[in-house]
Write an enzyme that holds these catalytic residues in place. Structure first.
Site, PDB file in Angstrom:
ATOM      1  N   ASP A  46       0.872  -1.187   0.000  1.00 45.80           N
ATOM      2  CA  ASP A  46       0.000   0.000   0.000  1.00 45.80           C
ATOM      3  C   ASP A  46       0.900   1.224   0.000  1.00 45.80           C
ATOM      4  OD1 ASP A  46      -2.022   2.075   0.896  1.00 45.80           O
ATOM      5  OD2 ASP A  46      -3.268   0.311   1.176  1.00 45.80           O
ATOM      6  N   ASP A  74       3.933   3.153  -4.296  1.00 46.18           N
ATOM      7  CA  ASP A  74       2.863   3.687  -5.118  1.00 46.18           C
ATOM      8  C   ASP A  74       2.599   2.719  -6.272  1.00 46.18           C
ATOM      9  OD1 ASP A  74       1.189   5.070  -6.815  1.00 46.18           O
ATOM     10  OD2 ASP A  74       2.236   6.985  -6.574  1.00 46.18           O
ATOM     11  N   SER A 107     -17.630  -2.750  -7.348  1.00 48.68           N
ATOM     12  CA  SER A 107     -18.527  -2.025  -6.442  1.00 48.68           C
ATOM     13  C   SER A 107     -19.955  -1.972  -6.972  1.00 48.68           C
ATOM     14  CB  SER A 107     -18.006  -0.590  -6.299  1.00 48.68           C
ATOM     15  OG  SER A 107     -18.981   0.247  -5.754  1.00 48.68           O
ATOM     16  N   ALA A 108     -20.896  -1.814  -6.054  1.00 53.22           N
ATOM     17  CA  ALA A 108     -22.303  -1.586  -6.427  1.00 53.22           C
ATOM     18  C   ALA A 108     -22.453  -0.273  -7.195  1.00 53.22           C
ATOM     19  CB  ALA A 108     -23.161  -1.553  -5.172  1.00 53.22           C
ATOM     20  N   CYS A 109     -21.424   0.579  -7.132  1.00 55.03           N
ATOM     21  CA  CYS A 109     -21.481   1.863  -7.856  1.00 55.03           C
ATOM     22  C   CYS A 109     -21.439   1.686  -9.367  1.00 55.03           C
ATOM     23  CB  CYS A 109     -20.344   2.778  -7.420  1.00 55.03           C
ATOM     24  SG  CYS A 109     -20.563   3.402  -5.758  1.00 55.03           S
ATOM     25  N   TYR A 131     -16.171   6.988 -10.396  1.00 55.58           N
ATOM     26  CA  TYR A 131     -15.724   5.829  -9.599  1.00 55.58           C
ATOM     27  C   TYR A 131     -16.359   4.542 -10.157  1.00 55.58           C
ATOM     28  CZ  TYR A 131     -15.530   2.754  -5.446  1.00 55.58           C
ATOM     29  OH  TYR A 131     -15.356   1.699  -4.586  1.00 55.58           O
ATOM     30  N   LYS A 166     -20.657  11.450  14.351  1.00 49.46           N
ATOM     31  CA  LYS A 166     -21.487  12.612  14.694  1.00 49.46           C
ATOM     32  C   LYS A 166     -22.233  12.384  16.013  1.00 49.46           C
ATOM     33  CE  LYS A 166     -22.129  13.976   9.882  1.00 49.46           C
ATOM     34  NZ  LYS A 166     -23.056  14.195   8.763  1.00 49.46           N
ATOM     35  N   ARG A 210     -29.923   2.580   1.519  1.00 57.61           N
ATOM     36  CA  ARG A 210     -28.735   1.782   1.194  1.00 57.61           C
ATOM     37  C   ARG A 210     -28.799   0.480   2.003  1.00 57.61           C
ATOM     38  NH1 ARG A 210     -28.447   5.474  -1.689  1.00 57.61           N
ATOM     39  NH2 ARG A 210     -26.691   6.755  -2.333  1.00 57.61           N
TER      40      ARG A 210
END
Ligand code: NAD
Length: 331
Positions: free
Chosen positions: A32, A50, A120-122, A151, A202, A224
């Site tokens: 990473d 990188d 991803s679900a995106c 994304y 929060k 979601r």
């Protein structure tokens, strides 16, 4: 002993995955651009580099002699929650950095026997996610493609990149479409955090500061589903050991509105706070996982209750917020 490379091992899922693989008896190299933030890695070796640089990927993938990695888990990506993905400011970084990493790993296929890729679900089309009553997104819904973020476009490109590499070389790939993974040691501040961690922070801050309200982006009716980290890893390992290449949803089908998630966290915390719905980056209106395919192919699907996962997550985030504040007071 099986040897695995975890790319993105300094991140939330990657760091947990290293622990899981070590528990299963693997020899693990993590790589990473940073170390894990909240606990020490359990990887046998950890390289800081990188991965946009191909020579670095080559070094990460090189074992002694002609030995190949049995398994590579490619989780490294430039990513974050709604506050990172949907503002537009990070679009080029997201597309460029993540696709560069994936191009490197796909082209260096001679160095491993099998690869896992975290999609991803995106990737799902935005027009299927315009209602809060989303019935669940099936894998076949992905096309014709129309993700709502760069994304998502990068993820769908990289799914296809790895699948085409696999068709050409015969090297097996396994592709999961994660739906909102959460849990202890996930990013909870700084702009890349997702709803479960952000809400937990929060609420903990409200408790600490005696505030009577928390702010939630949008009207809070957006829905979601959220997947607890241990189940995400269970899905990854089952998929990797199966004969099914995917792409397959690894997600919960317990859908919740963001306001209800906030109420759940307040209940866990034993606080009654007002929810102030304010403008903010949102993403799609409703998203849920359809788990028919994972049940059919793996004979398993996630079923850990959101409430239990949020209890563990809130406890961890609260501890971070409180100890951080105590550190400040000591200065
Ligand atoms: P994360 O941001 O915690 O982990 C990603 C890691 O990639 C980070 O540690 C980051 O430092 C590393 N990375 C980024 N650019 C790098 C570079 N140039 N070189 C080396 N490392 C680099 O995210 P996560 O939640 O652990 O997600 C892991 C994977 O799963 C990602 O590919 C993500 O897109 C995917 N995913 C996650 C979720 C979720 O809800 N967490 C949902 C869908 C998909």
């Amino acid at each position: 002993m099986k040897k695995a490379l975890v790319a993105g091992a300094g991140g939330f899922i990657g760091n947990h995955l290293v622990k899981r693989l070590k528990d299963e008896g693997y020899w693990v190299r993590g790589v990473d651009i940073k170390f894990p933030e909240y606990s020490k890695t359990l990887a046998d070796e950890f390289l800081i580099m990188d991965l946009r640089e191909k020579k670095n990927c080559l070094e990460a993938l090189t074992l002694s002699g002609k030995e190949k990695f049995d398994e590579v888990y490619q989780l490294a990506a430039d990513m974050g929650g709604a506050g990172y993905i949907f503002t537009g400011e990070n679009d080029f970084d997201i597309m460029h950095n993540s696709s560069q990493i994936n191009l490197n790993f796909a082209s260096l296929h001679n160095f491993y026997n099998k690869l896992f890729y975290s999609s991803s679900a995106c990737i799902y089309p935005q027009q299927l996610q315009e209602s809060v009553d989303n019935p669940g997104l099936k894998e076949s819904d992905a096309y014709p493609a129309n993700p709502d973020s760069e994304y998502g476009w990068e993820k769908i490109f990289s799914e296809r990149l790895y699948m085409s590499m696999s068709r050409k070389t015969g090297i097996p790939v396994r592709i999961a479409r994660f739906h909102n993974v959460y849990g202890p040691e996930g990013t909870y501040k700084g702009g890349r955090e997702k709803a479960p961690a952000a809400i937990s922070r929060k609420v903990a801050e409200a408790e600490l500061d005696g505030k009577k309200y928390i702010e939630i982006w949008g009207d809070g009716q957006q829905t979601r589903s959220f997947l607890y980290i241990d189940e995400a890893l269970e899905g990854v390992r089952r998929l990797m050991d199966s004969n099914f290449s995917g792409p397959v949803n690894i997600g919960s089908d317990e859908m919740v509105s963001i306001n209800d998630l906030a109420r759940m966290v307040m209940d866990i915390a034993g606080l009654e706070l007002e929810i102030k719905n304010i403008p903010g980056p949102l993403g799609v209106r409703g998203r849920n996982s359809d788990n028919s395919l994972i049940k059919e192919k793996l004979g398993w699907a996630p079923n850990y209750p959101l409430r239990k996962g949020m209890e563990k997550t809130y406890k961890w985030v609260r501890q971070q917020v409180f100890s951080e504040r105590m550190g400040l007071y000591q200065k």
